[in-house]
Design a protein around this motif. Structure first.
Motif, PDB file in Angstrom:
ATOM      1  N   GLY A  26      61.819  90.402  -2.381  1.00 46.27           N
ATOM      2  CA  GLY A  26      61.903  90.068  -0.963  1.00 46.27           C
ATOM      3  C   GLY A  26      63.295  89.693  -0.495  1.00 46.27           C
ATOM      4  O   GLY A  26      63.471  89.344   0.673  1.00 46.27           O
ATOM      5  N   SER A  27      64.285  89.759  -1.370  1.00 44.37           N
ATOM      6  CA  SER A  27      65.663  89.541  -0.926  1.00 44.37           C
ATOM      7  C   SER A  27      66.215  90.853  -0.363  1.00 44.37           C
ATOM      8  O   SER A  27      65.721  91.942  -0.684  1.00 44.37           O
ATOM      9  CB  SER A  27      66.531  89.029  -2.068  1.00 44.37           C
ATOM     10  OG  SER A  27      66.569  89.949  -3.130  1.00 44.37           O
ATOM     11  N   VAL A  28      67.231  90.721   0.471  1.00 44.84           N
ATOM     12  CA  VAL A  28      67.743  91.875   1.219  1.00 44.84           C
ATOM     13  C   VAL A  28      69.252  91.966   1.036  1.00 44.84           C
ATOM     14  O   VAL A  28      69.964  90.970   1.172  1.00 44.84           O
ATOM     15  CB  VAL A  28      67.403  91.761   2.720  1.00 44.84           C
ATOM     16  CG1 VAL A  28      67.991  92.929   3.508  1.00 44.84           C
ATOM     17  CG2 VAL A  28      65.887  91.703   2.923  1.00 44.84           C
ATOM     18  N   HIS A  29      69.730  93.157   0.734  1.00 46.52           N
ATOM     19  CA  HIS A  29      71.166  93.426   0.604  1.00 46.52           C
ATOM     20  C   HIS A  29      71.645  94.078   1.891  1.00 46.52           C
ATOM     21  O   HIS A  29      71.040  95.039   2.380  1.00 46.52           O
ATOM     22  CB  HIS A  29      71.414  94.360  -0.579  1.00 46.52           C
ATOM     23  CG  HIS A  29      72.842  94.779  -0.737  1.00 46.52           C
ATOM     24  ND1 HIS A  29      73.689  94.179  -1.629  1.00 46.52           N
ATOM     25  CD2 HIS A  29      73.571  95.740  -0.116  1.00 46.52           C
ATOM     26  CE1 HIS A  29      74.885  94.748  -1.557  1.00 46.52           C
ATOM     27  NE2 HIS A  29      74.831  95.699  -0.646  1.00 46.52           N
ATOM     28  N   LEU A  30      72.758  93.549   2.434  1.00 46.67           N
ATOM     29  CA  LEU A  30      73.301  94.046   3.694  1.00 46.67           C
ATOM     30  C   LEU A  30      74.743  94.477   3.504  1.00 46.67           C
ATOM     31  O   LEU A  30      75.559  93.730   2.963  1.00 46.67           O
ATOM     32  CB  LEU A  30      73.237  92.939   4.759  1.00 46.67           C
ATOM     33  CG  LEU A  30      74.064  93.148   6.040  1.00 46.67           C
ATOM     34  CD1 LEU A  30      73.550  94.351   6.828  1.00 46.67           C
ATOM     35  CD2 LEU A  30      74.032  91.879   6.903  1.00 46.67           C
ATOM     36  N   TRP A  57      56.471  87.493   9.902  1.00 46.55           N
ATOM     37  CA  TRP A  57      56.462  86.126  10.435  1.00 46.55           C
ATOM     38  C   TRP A  57      56.754  85.127   9.327  1.00 46.55           C
ATOM     39  O   TRP A  57      56.065  85.057   8.313  1.00 46.55           O
ATOM     40  CB  TRP A  57      55.091  85.857  11.071  1.00 46.55           C
ATOM     41  CG  TRP A  57      54.960  84.543  11.756  1.00 46.55           C
ATOM     42  CD1 TRP A  57      55.553  84.150  12.919  1.00 46.55           C
ATOM     43  CD2 TRP A  57      54.143  83.443  11.338  1.00 46.55           C
ATOM     44  NE1 TRP A  57      55.172  82.878  13.264  1.00 46.55           N
ATOM     45  CE2 TRP A  57      54.307  82.411  12.308  1.00 46.55           C
ATOM     46  CE3 TRP A  57      53.288  83.219  10.254  1.00 46.55           C
ATOM     47  CZ2 TRP A  57      53.652  81.185  12.212  1.00 46.55           C
ATOM     48  CZ3 TRP A  57      52.652  82.005  10.156  1.00 46.55           C
ATOM     49  CH2 TRP A  57      52.825  80.992  11.133  1.00 46.55           C
ATOM     50  N   ARG A  58      57.821  84.375   9.481  1.00 50.33           N
ATOM     51  CA  ARG A  58      58.161  83.258   8.599  1.00 50.33           C
ATOM     52  C   ARG A  58      58.113  83.637   7.117  1.00 50.33           C
ATOM     53  O   ARG A  58      57.375  83.051   6.332  1.00 50.33           O
ATOM     54  CB  ARG A  58      57.252  82.060   8.885  1.00 50.33           C
ATOM     55  CG  ARG A  58      57.486  81.483  10.278  1.00 50.33           C
ATOM     56  CD  ARG A  58      56.639  80.282  10.554  1.00 50.33           C
ATOM     57  NE  ARG A  58      56.942  79.747  11.896  1.00 50.33           N
ATOM     58  CZ  ARG A  58      56.304  78.740  12.467  1.00 50.33           C
ATOM     59  NH1 ARG A  58      55.318  78.132  11.814  1.00 50.33           N
ATOM     60  NH2 ARG A  58      56.641  78.320  13.661  1.00 50.33           N
ATOM     61  N   ASN A  59      58.902  84.638   6.764  1.00 48.43           N
ATOM     62  CA  ASN A  59      59.047  85.095   5.382  1.00 48.43           C
ATOM     63  C   ASN A  59      57.776  85.734   4.830  1.00 48.43           C
ATOM     64  O   ASN A  59      57.649  85.905   3.615  1.00 48.43           O
ATOM     65  CB  ASN A  59      59.487  83.944   4.464  1.00 48.43           C
ATOM     66  CG  ASN A  59      60.791  83.313   4.912  1.00 48.43           C
ATOM     67  OD1 ASN A  59      61.800  83.985   5.036  1.00 48.43           O
ATOM     68  ND2 ASN A  59      60.755  82.011   5.182  1.00 48.43           N
ATOM     69  N   HIS A  60      56.865  86.061   5.713  1.00 47.17           N
ATOM     70  CA  HIS A  60      55.590  86.664   5.320  1.00 47.17           C
ATOM     71  C   HIS A  60      55.280  87.842   6.223  1.00 47.17           C
ATOM     72  O   HIS A  60      55.977  88.091   7.223  1.00 47.17           O
ATOM     73  CB  HIS A  60      54.450  85.634   5.412  1.00 47.17           C
ATOM     74  CG  HIS A  60      54.537  84.564   4.369  1.00 47.17           C
ATOM     75  ND1 HIS A  60      55.490  83.571   4.394  1.00 47.17           N
ATOM     76  CD2 HIS A  60      53.770  84.321   3.256  1.00 47.17           C
ATOM     77  CE1 HIS A  60      55.332  82.776   3.360  1.00 47.17           C
ATOM     78  NE2 HIS A  60      54.289  83.198   2.645  1.00 47.17           N
ATOM     79  N   LEU A  77      54.844  92.189  -0.358  1.00 44.70           N
ATOM     80  CA  LEU A  77      54.765  93.476   0.334  1.00 44.70           C
ATOM     81  C   LEU A  77      55.797  94.449  -0.237  1.00 44.70           C
ATOM     82  O   LEU A  77      55.502  95.628  -0.454  1.00 44.70           O
ATOM     83  CB  LEU A  77      54.979  93.295   1.833  1.00 44.70           C
ATOM     84  CG  LEU A  77      54.980  94.589   2.650  1.00 44.70           C
ATOM     85  CD1 LEU A  77      53.620  95.285   2.577  1.00 44.70           C
ATOM     86  CD2 LEU A  77      55.372  94.336   4.100  1.00 44.70           C
ATOM     87  N   ALA A  78      57.027  93.954  -0.475  1.00 45.65           N
ATOM     88  CA  ALA A  78      58.067  94.819  -1.018  1.00 45.65           C
ATOM     89  C   ALA A  78      57.662  95.369  -2.387  1.00 45.65           C
ATOM     90  O   ALA A  78      57.838  96.568  -2.674  1.00 45.65           O
ATOM     91  CB  ALA A  78      59.380  94.051  -1.121  1.00 45.65           C
ATOM     92  N   SER A 127      60.346 104.172  -0.190  1.00 47.66           N
ATOM     93  CA  SER A 127      61.775 103.871  -0.240  1.00 47.66           C
ATOM     94  C   SER A 127      62.065 102.559   0.493  1.00 47.66           C
ATOM     95  O   SER A 127      61.626 102.348   1.636  1.00 47.66           O
ATOM     96  CB  SER A 127      62.590 104.996   0.401  1.00 47.66           C
ATOM     97  OG  SER A 127      63.943 104.614   0.534  1.00 47.66           O
ATOM     98  N   LEU A 128      62.806 101.706  -0.168  1.00 45.82           N
ATOM     99  CA  LEU A 128      63.160 100.416   0.413  1.00 45.82           C
ATOM    100  C   LEU A 128      64.656 100.322   0.679  1.00 45.82           C
ATOM    101  O   LEU A 128      65.244  99.243   0.662  1.00 45.82           O
ATOM    102  CB  LEU A 128      62.714  99.283  -0.522  1.00 45.82           C
ATOM    103  CG  LEU A 128      61.201  99.167  -0.719  1.00 45.82           C
ATOM    104  CD1 LEU A 128      60.875  98.084  -1.741  1.00 45.82           C
ATOM    105  CD2 LEU A 128      60.497  98.888   0.599  1.00 45.82           C
ATOM    106  N   SER A 129      65.254 101.435   0.954  1.00 45.44           N
ATOM    107  CA  SER A 129      66.678 101.485   1.312  1.00 45.44           C
ATOM    108  C   SER A 129      66.840 102.388   2.522  1.00 45.44           C
ATOM    109  O   SER A 129      66.181 103.438   2.620  1.00 45.44           O
ATOM    110  CB  SER A 129      67.503 102.023   0.143  1.00 45.44           C
ATOM    111  OG  SER A 129      68.858 102.151   0.496  1.00 45.44           O
ATOM    112  N   ALA A 130      67.711 101.982   3.444  1.00 43.91           N
ATOM    113  CA  ALA A 130      67.931 102.793   4.646  1.00 43.91           C
ATOM    114  C   ALA A 130      69.342 102.574   5.171  1.00 43.91           C
ATOM    115  O   ALA A 130      69.882 101.469   5.089  1.00 43.91           O
ATOM    116  CB  ALA A 130      66.920 102.448   5.740  1.00 43.91           C
TER     117      ALA A 130
END
Length: 800
Positions: free
Chosen positions: A473-477, A565-568, A602-603, A612-615
């Protein structure tokens, strides 16, 4: 599936650091503790060489020969580069040619790089460079605007914008005046000087860690100088110790030299300019010599304006074409000229090539408009604020370059500041003070800003981003913008956090990298958040749609039944698009009617189902264009507004002054981060005030910069901040479809500092009971103020 007891309490807390909330700069703690690494802080690889520059001893002439034997035999020297050693492209001009990396024959400014030397240490390289001798044939240099204008020396052709028939109206008008104003340039004085660290790669390419606002341009120029494809050059930028425009184009030469040595020697190479070399070898804000004529009625309403703007560009074009264009665009500031002729001249001199600086020419145009307002007010005997109100644009008016004025709420903003600052009461108090005091005079001014937001070169208005979701659930930007202390990375991370309803701590911000997002525009023109924020939002929404489509197929629920909503992620039995927080909290605790998945769950589930979880994301500003041939178009997507009210006191015997109070009300649309925005407004105002009061660039008759160190060039300090300093945001959403309807904040506040200059001018005028229009050139140092006081008291300036 319902939430577990361990995560239940998290659903009662709002997400932290989402868009619209004040949140600390992502590196704030590291900045103040000194743990934020810059290029020069990087651990050096074994074998690193250090580079220094051999400089020209004359401003103009011919290089006949270089004598470098003493350099070659100096302690620690490993290699030398001259023009003859350059393997491919030799000119690093960013838009137009004219910037040789090293001199071949013609010398164009004092200190111009003649050769570069690589040694074991920075100190040894500097010592070795000083031992080189240049056989030069000197010629008479052109060092100022007046000489360049007489000789028709221009780096680019003059440009003109015209509306109506200004000449005819001026010839027939009952009330006219003319004026002139010389505004000196400004040194960027970023805390981190120009620096690049180049590491050769085993495929013949090179990776360069560079302090630049424009990684893609550095990539292009390094590739051209080396004669290799762009794909073999990688530029990485995590943070800058300040830029302000000085690292938009002028970081490239030093990166090119570092890369040349790295590839040539097959070992890492670092080039860091010390402060004096940085000030001597890099361009500044352009000096401008402004002249104006205006026709107006008995109430001070302008009927026609003829404004000539002449810029000191230095020896090469650099970005001067666009900078003078923007000065011309902003020579109206917020005022309607029914008839106008605006002329722009790009003067070529034998000085270092001037470049971008916060505002990009806009401030030099805006100050011409404000000087005109002050002059007209004195001529008709009205308060300058009332003359400003009289001349403000009205909704539906058109500028002198043909852009229609829309969503123009600056008059309301100004009136709100007029009330909150107590302008009218203070105006009376200033008058009373001046009548009581012979040798101290006070001045007061309330000035507006209307600043166009967009690159005026239309194709530059594009941005890209890359977003990855990991299974925890962490996200790379990553995006194409550069963090130079302005909070861009924080704001874009907040946008990503808001899109996924996550705490900002879950967003990993990574260095700007040409390997990740290609073909980016410079972080400039106040467009960093507009472009990169929208690109990041675009990537997030692509990912959200994939997740929604997956939820639809896996859980058999339509998108209107799903909320991040709120990390969920809540997946309900019914439509929850408009549910408030209380309703969502109740649903989250109701496993019979709602599945509540942690975002990481979810991820993971999506990954297990090959989603795919990259865009990547992309954005280009719509609707803007400019036809240079007809000098007309819509170059700006929208305007940012602001106003400042400043009060000063001068000593007429010494010229010394104090800024007693400044009140600012500034328009940032719907703020993404109010704390960062207020910081940008405060910093921009102080930097603008410094430009017009203390920062005095001086060259000697030989073309050498004399004010080339902190001892001789005075930037504003904490002691120069107004004694009373009030800053507030004007809360009104941007009507245009920017990211969350925010507005740019980087450059517009800079011009609020003009209020201090106008207040100083008002105080000088009070020395002759406002019967004489003062000529107060900028910067208004104590010496300049004293000269202006003496002129008005002797009646030497223009009598009203």
């Amino acid at each position: 599936m319902s939430h577990t007891p361990d995560t239940a309490h998290l659903l009662q807390q709002p997400v932290q650091g989402s868009a619209g909330q004040p949140h600390p700069h992502d590196s704030a703690r590291r900045h103040v503790t000194g743990s934020a690494p810059y290029v020069d802080d990087m651990a050096e690889l074994p074998g690193t060489v250090h580079i220094a520059i051999g400089k020209s001893p004359i401003a103009h002439g011919r290089l006949n020969a270089l004598h470098l034997d003493d350099v070659r035999t100096a302690e620690g020297v490993i290699d030398i580069l001259t023009f003859a050693d350059l393997p491919a492209e030799t000119d690093v001009g960013p838009v137009f040619k004219g910037d040789p990396l090293l001199v071949e024959k013609e010398i164009s400014f004092y200190g111009q790089p003649l050769f570069a030397v690589a040694a074991r240490s920075h100190r040894l390289a500097k010592q070795a460079a000083l031992s080189g001798r240049a056989d030069c044939e000197a010629a008479e240099p052109v060092l100022d605007i007046a000489a360049a204008m007489r000789q028709n020396r221009f780096v680019r052709p003059p440009h003109f914008m015209q509306k109506g028939d200004a000449a005819a109206v001026l010839a027939a008008a009952e009330h006219t005046l003319s004026g002139k104003l010389y505004v000196r340039g400004q040194e960027h004085f970023y805390l981190e000087t120009q620096v690049s660290y180049a590491i050769p790669e085993d495929d013949g390419g090179v990776t360069v860690y560079c302090s630049t606002q424009h990684p893609s341009e550095v990539q292009k120029l390094v590739a051209e100088v080396l004669g290799i494809p762009l794909a073999l050059v990688r530029i990485i930028v995590r943070r800058l110790g300040g830029g302000f425009g000085g690292k938009e184009t002028q970081a490239a030469p030093w990166a090119c030299l570092a890369a040349l040595f790295a590839v040539r020697l097959k070992r890492p190479a670092k080039l860091r300019l010390d402060r004096q070399d940085d000030m001597q070898l890099t361009g500044k804000r352009h000096d401008f010599a402004n002249e104006y004529r205006a026709a107006f009625d008995a109430d001070g309403k302008i009927q026609a304006a003829d404004i000539r703007l002449a810029a000191l560009c230095g020896y090469s074009p650099d970005l001067s074409d666009a900078i003078v264009d923007r000065a011309m665009f902003h020579s109206d500031n917020a005022y309607h000229y029914p008839n106008a002729l605006i002329s722009g001249y790009r003067c070529q001199t034998h000085t270092v090539s001037n470049t971008a600086f916060r505002g990009f020419g806009g401030p030099q145009g805006v100050i011409a408009a404000e000087a005109l307002m002050e002059d007209i007010a004195q001529a008709v005997g009205h308060d300058a604020l009332d003359v400003r109100y009289t001349n403000l644009y009205q909704e539906g008016d058109s500028t002198h370059y043909g852009q229609k004025i829309e969503h123009f709420y600056l008059p309301e903003l100004m009136r709100e500041l007029e009330q909150s600052s107590g302008y009218r009461t203070r105006r009376e108090a200033v008058g009373a003070f001046n009548r009581r005091h012979r040798h101290q005079k006070r001045g007061l001014a309330l000035t507006p800003v209307k600043f166009g937001i967009s690159f005026t070169v239309t194709f530059l208005n594009q941005g890209g981003a890359l977003v990855h979701i990991y299974t925890d659930g962490s996200v790379h930007l990553n995006h194409g913008g550069v963090e130079m202390g302005q909070g861009l990375f924080t704001k874009v991370a907040q946008i990503v956090a808001a899109e996924f309803a996550l705490d900002i701590e879950r967003i990993k911000i990574s260095a700007t990298d040409t390997d990740k997002v290609p073909n980016t525009s410079a972080t400039a023109a106040s467009s960093g958040t507009d472009l990169n924020g929208m690109a990041a939002q675009n990537a997030c929404r692509t990912l959200k749609q994939r997740l929604l489509d997956f939820i639809g197929s896996h859980f058999d629920r339509p998108s209107e039944n799903v909320r991040f909503w709120r990390n969920h992620v809540l997946i309900a039995d019914n439509d929850i698009r408009t549910a408030d927080n209380d309703a969502l909290a109740a649903l989250a605790a109701d496993p019979q009617h709602c599945r509540c998945l942690a975002f990481g769950e979810l991820a993971t589930l999506a990954y297990q189902h090959s989603i795919s979880l990259s865009a990547s994301g992309f954005y280009a500003t719509p609707e803007i264009y400019y036809h240079r041939d007809s000098a007309s178009g819509k170059p700006f997507y929208y305007f940012a507004f602001g106003a400042a009210c400043s009060e000063v006191e001068i000593d007429t015997l010494t010229g010394e002054y104090r800024v007693l109070r400044s009140d600012i009300l500034h328009d940032v649309g719907r703020s993404i981060n109010p704390a960062v925005d207020i910081g940008q407004i405060e910093g921009g105002f102080i930097q603008g005030m410094g430009w017009l009061t203390t920062e005095d660039l001086r060259w000697n008759d030989n073309g050498r910069l004399d004010s080339a160190a902190a001892a001789t060039y005075k930037i504003p300090t904490a002691a120069d901040v107004p004694e009373i300093f009030n800053v507030a945001l004007y809360h009104r959403a941007n009507p245009e479809a920017t990211v969350y309807h925010s507005k740019a904040v980087g450059e517009p506040p800079f011009m609020l500092g003009i209020s201090v200059w106008c207040a100083l001018r008002d105080a000088v005028a009070a020395c002759a009971d406002y019967r004489v229009r003062p000529e107060l050139n900028a910067p208004a140092t104590p010496e300049e103020i004293l000269h202006a006081v003496n002129r008005v008291q002797s009646g030497a300036d223009n009598a009203v």
